[in-house]
Design an enzyme around this catalytic site. Structure first.
Site, PDB file in Angstrom:
ATOM      1  N   TYR A 226      -8.034 -12.006   5.339  1.00 31.94           N
ATOM      2  CA  TYR A 226      -8.106 -10.687   5.280  1.00 31.94           C
ATOM      3  C   TYR A 226      -9.674 -10.439   6.149  1.00 31.94           C
ATOM      4  CZ  TYR A 226      -7.192  -6.528   2.397  1.00 31.94           C
ATOM      5  OH  TYR A 226      -7.058  -5.297   1.768  1.00 31.94           O
ATOM      6  N   TRP A 227     -10.560 -10.055   5.708  1.00 31.61           N
ATOM      7  CA  TRP A 227     -11.586  -9.628   6.395  1.00 31.61           C
ATOM      8  C   TRP A 227     -12.874 -10.608   6.490  1.00 31.61           C
ATOM      9  CZ3 TRP A 227     -11.931  -4.968   9.350  1.00 31.61           C
ATOM     10  CH2 TRP A 227     -10.920  -4.218   9.059  1.00 31.61           C
TER      11      TRP A 227
ATOM     12  N   ASP B  36     -12.866  -4.889   2.892  1.00 32.88           N
ATOM     13  CA  ASP B  36     -12.869  -5.342   1.625  1.00 32.88           C
ATOM     14  C   ASP B  36     -13.884  -6.439   1.386  1.00 32.88           C
ATOM     15  OD1 ASP B  36     -11.194  -2.966   2.074  1.00 32.88           O
ATOM     16  OD2 ASP B  36      -9.727  -3.899   0.543  1.00 32.88           O
TER      17      ASP B  36
ATOM     18  N   GLU C  45      -0.620  -6.540   9.477  1.00 32.91           N
ATOM     19  CA  GLU C  45      -1.865  -5.901   8.969  1.00 32.91           C
ATOM     20  C   GLU C  45      -2.907  -6.336   9.904  1.00 32.91           C
ATOM     21  OE1 GLU C  45      -2.397  -6.275   4.794  1.00 32.91           O
ATOM     22  OE2 GLU C  45      -3.955  -5.079   4.779  1.00 32.91           O
TER      23      GLU C  45
ATOM     24  N   GLN D 270     -13.954   6.551   2.865  1.00 33.64           N
ATOM     25  CA  GLN D 270     -13.578   5.556   3.683  1.00 33.64           C
ATOM     26  C   GLN D 270     -14.176   5.879   5.193  1.00 33.64           C
ATOM     27  OE1 GLN D 270      -9.520   4.384   4.121  1.00 33.64           O
ATOM     28  NE2 GLN D 270      -9.746   2.336   3.595  1.00 33.64           N
TER      29      GLN D 270
ATOM     30  N   ARG E  68      -5.763 -13.110   0.777  1.00 29.15           N
ATOM     31  CA  ARG E  68      -6.062 -11.931   0.154  1.00 29.15           C
ATOM     32  C   ARG E  68      -7.564 -12.190  -0.519  1.00 29.15           C
ATOM     33  NH1 ARG E  68      -4.356  -7.033   0.724  1.00 29.15           N
ATOM     34  NH2 ARG E  68      -5.181  -6.570  -1.427  1.00 29.15           N
TER      35      ARG E  68
ATOM     36  N   TYR F 230       1.420  -0.917  -6.731  1.00 29.80           N
ATOM     37  CA  TYR F 230      -0.007  -0.860  -6.464  1.00 29.80           C
ATOM     38  C   TYR F 230      -1.097  -0.783  -7.482  1.00 29.80           C
ATOM     39  CZ  TYR F 230      -4.396  -0.142  -4.285  1.00 29.80           C
ATOM     40  OH  TYR F 230      -5.815  -0.327  -3.705  1.00 29.80           O
TER      41      TYR F 230
ATOM     42  N   TRP G  72      -3.558   6.234   2.609  1.00 26.94           N
ATOM     43  CA  TRP G  72      -5.138   5.826   2.878  1.00 26.94           C
ATOM     44  C   TRP G  72      -5.884   6.647   3.968  1.00 26.94           C
ATOM     45  CZ3 TRP G  72      -2.464   2.622  -0.033  1.00 26.94           C
ATOM     46  CH2 TRP G  72      -3.137   1.741  -0.931  1.00 26.94           C
TER      47      TRP G  72
ATOM     48  N   TYR H 259       0.916  -1.259   0.052  1.00 33.27           N
ATOM     49  CA  TYR H 259      -0.019   0.112  -0.223  1.00 33.27           C
ATOM     50  C   TYR H 259       0.862   1.203  -0.062  1.00 33.27           C
ATOM     51  CZ  TYR H 259      -3.392  -3.391   1.726  1.00 33.27           C
ATOM     52  OH  TYR H 259      -4.270  -4.475   1.942  1.00 33.27           O
TER      53      TYR H 259
HETATM   54  C1  GLC Z   1      -7.176  -2.728   2.973  1.00 36.06           C
HETATM   55  C2  GLC Z   1      -8.073  -2.489   3.990  1.00 36.06           C
HETATM   56  C3  GLC Z   1      -8.449  -1.022   4.364  1.00 36.06           C
HETATM   57  C4  GLC Z   1      -7.273  -0.144   4.453  1.00 36.06           C
HETATM   58  C5  GLC Z   1      -6.177  -0.595   3.471  1.00 36.06           C
HETATM   59  C6  GLC Z   1      -5.112   0.121   3.408  1.00 36.06           C
HETATM   60  O1  GLC Z   1      -7.762  -2.141   1.631  1.00 36.06           O
HETATM   61  O2  GLC Z   1      -9.281  -3.232   3.960  1.00 36.06           O
HETATM   62  O3  GLC Z   1      -9.349  -1.191   5.416  1.00 36.06           O
HETATM   63  O4  GLC Z   1      -7.609   1.107   4.762  1.00 36.06           O
HETATM   64  O5  GLC Z   1      -6.089  -1.830   3.169  1.00 36.06           O
HETATM   65  O6  GLC Z   1      -4.357  -0.490   4.893  1.00 36.06           O
END
Ligand code: GLC
Length: 420
Positions: free
Chosen positions: A337-338, A157, A381, A99, A190, A79, A31, A27
């Site tokens: 991930y989520w 996500d 993370e 967000q 992921r 990215y 963000w 990333y």
């Molecule tokens: C992913 C996460 C999001 C976060 C981003 C950067 O997209 O789901 O919540 O802001 O990564 O860390």
């Protein structure tokens, strides 16, 4: 090196001058909500730097009030999807969605830490926060429940909350693309290709409309009311109200928003499972998923203990809490991930709420559990709830920041004020 020193080194290492990347490689941009956490991490040792982080974020605000979820300050090919795919229309190259609006809440924390320093910054930020919150009510509000037009907008996500709405999307017309995330992190941690096709389909729909919110609201197959957005915006409005009073700024509109969201949040209550979840506006169906975002009503300042039994049940299911998906749900995947892993920053928000709602014992337990998690898995993370092993990116800004601002045993008490 102590964990405190390591956390500070991670923030310094991810600092790109005025803004912080979540982690290098995976990333490489700014963000939105990551930056707000970064700010409270910096505030433990450098308050001026904390305010700079917030101000850089708001430098990307669009004329319509929206504050983007990614600001592409310097193009970085590691990215995807980058600025050309998004075609953002703001003053800084950006994505076209927002967000969770946690900024007002943590701006209030920064202000309370040093009112003299904060006063100067508040003056410029209050109108910007108001414009942003108004944008949410105008374009994402459905009778006070706050929706998203893209899963990435919630910051969660690939939660199973999107499985039903995604099943109804045929991602036609998405050009061929090459993901970059899976060259940084193993695929099993992921989102799947199936999800990515749909993410890009929704980006294309927005870009081709020139990010025309009225058009997106009218035609997008994806419009889902979500607990992350609804509860963070409710809380953010309470904090914006307090800040506005402090600064002698108008408050009527903000009071109306609070009343509207307080009433509208009830739409997210799913009586079938006795819990808050997502509501698909297109179909009227609830998602049936208890996620870590389902535990944010306390953070929102609602006097509502209906989630308490689920909280204690789920707390007992895994060594580390709070898993992002209820482990009793069939879609639970502890490393993806989520869809299962624990996210330390969500724990901080949940614990802030528990504490303020009079559940100090549960908040303290969650803080202690998060400290153990980070001591076990490092500044990852996210983490596997079964054993605390690290997953996703490493040297992660928000994990380091919430360590410094909240979880570390050397942090005497959270510096964040109550929401009343
Ligand atoms: C992913 C996460 C999001 C976060 C981003 C950067 O997209 O789901 O919540 O802001 O990564 O860390």
């Amino acid at each position: 090196m102590t964990l405190d020193a390591e956390a500070r080194a991670i923030l310094a290492g991810n600092d790109r001058g005025g803004y912080t990347v979540p982690t290098a490689g995976l990333y490489p941009y700014q963000w939105n909500w990551d930056s707000v956490f970064a700010a409270i991490g910096f505030a433990e040792h450098d308050r001026a730097r904390a305010w700079a982080e917030i101000e850089t974020l708001f430098s990307g605000q669009w004329p319509n009030g929206m504050v983007p979820h990614i600001l592409f300050h310097k193009v970085d090919p590691s990215y995807f999807p980058g600025p050309d795919v998004w075609g953002g229309i703001g003053p800084v190259p950006s994505s076209g969605i927002s967000q969770p609006p946690i900024a007002a809440t943590f701006i209030r924390c920064l202000f309370e830490q040093d009112r003299a320093l904060g006063a100067a910054h508040l003056r410029g930020l209050i109108p910007r926060l108001r414009d942003w919150h108004r944008w949410f009510l105008q374009w994402r509000g459905e009778g006070g429940a706050i929706c998203v037009s893209h899963p990435w907008e919630t910051g969660r996500d690939n939660t199973p909350d999107w499985d039903a709405p995604f099943a109804a999307i045929e991602p036609v017309g998405v050009e061929e693309y090459r993901r970059r995330d899976t060259s940084h992190v193993v695929e099993d941690e992921r989102p799947r290709a199936y999800d990515y096709d749909r993410y890009l389909y929704l980006v294309k729909l927005g870009r081709e409309s020139g990010w025309d919110e009225a058009h997106i609201k009218a035609v997008s197959p994806f419009r889902v009311a979500d607990p992350t957005m609804t509860f963070t915006l409710l809380r953010a409005n309470r904090d914006l109200l307090a800040l506005s009073r402090e600064a002698g700024e108008p408050t009527d509109e903000i009071e109306r928003w609070i009343a509207e969201i307080e009433a509208g949040a009830e739409q997210l209550w799913n009586p079938d499972i006795g819990a808050y979840d997502c509501l698909d506006i297109r179909t009227g169906q609830h998602s049936g998923v208890i996620s870590n975002a389902s535990f944010l009503p306390w953070y929102a300042g609602l006097r509502d203990d209906r989630m308490l039994a689920h909280f204690t049940r789920i707390r007992g299911l895994t060594r580390f809490s709070v898993p992002s998906t209820d482990p009793a749900h069939p879609a639970y995947e502890p490393r993806r991930y989520w869809r299962g892993p624990v996210w330390a920053m969500m724990n901080m928000l949940i614990a802030m709420g528990l504490d303020e709602a009079g559940h100090g014992d549960l908040a303290a337990d969650l803080r202690q559990n998060t400290a153990e998690l980070i001591a076990t898995g490092g500044f990852a993370e996210y983490f596997d709830p079964r054993d605390g092993s690290p997953a996703g990116g490493r040297n992660f800004t928000w994990t380091a920041a919430v360590w410094l601002a909240w979880a570390s045993p050397t942090t005497e008490k959270s510096t964040c004020p109550a929401s009343s």
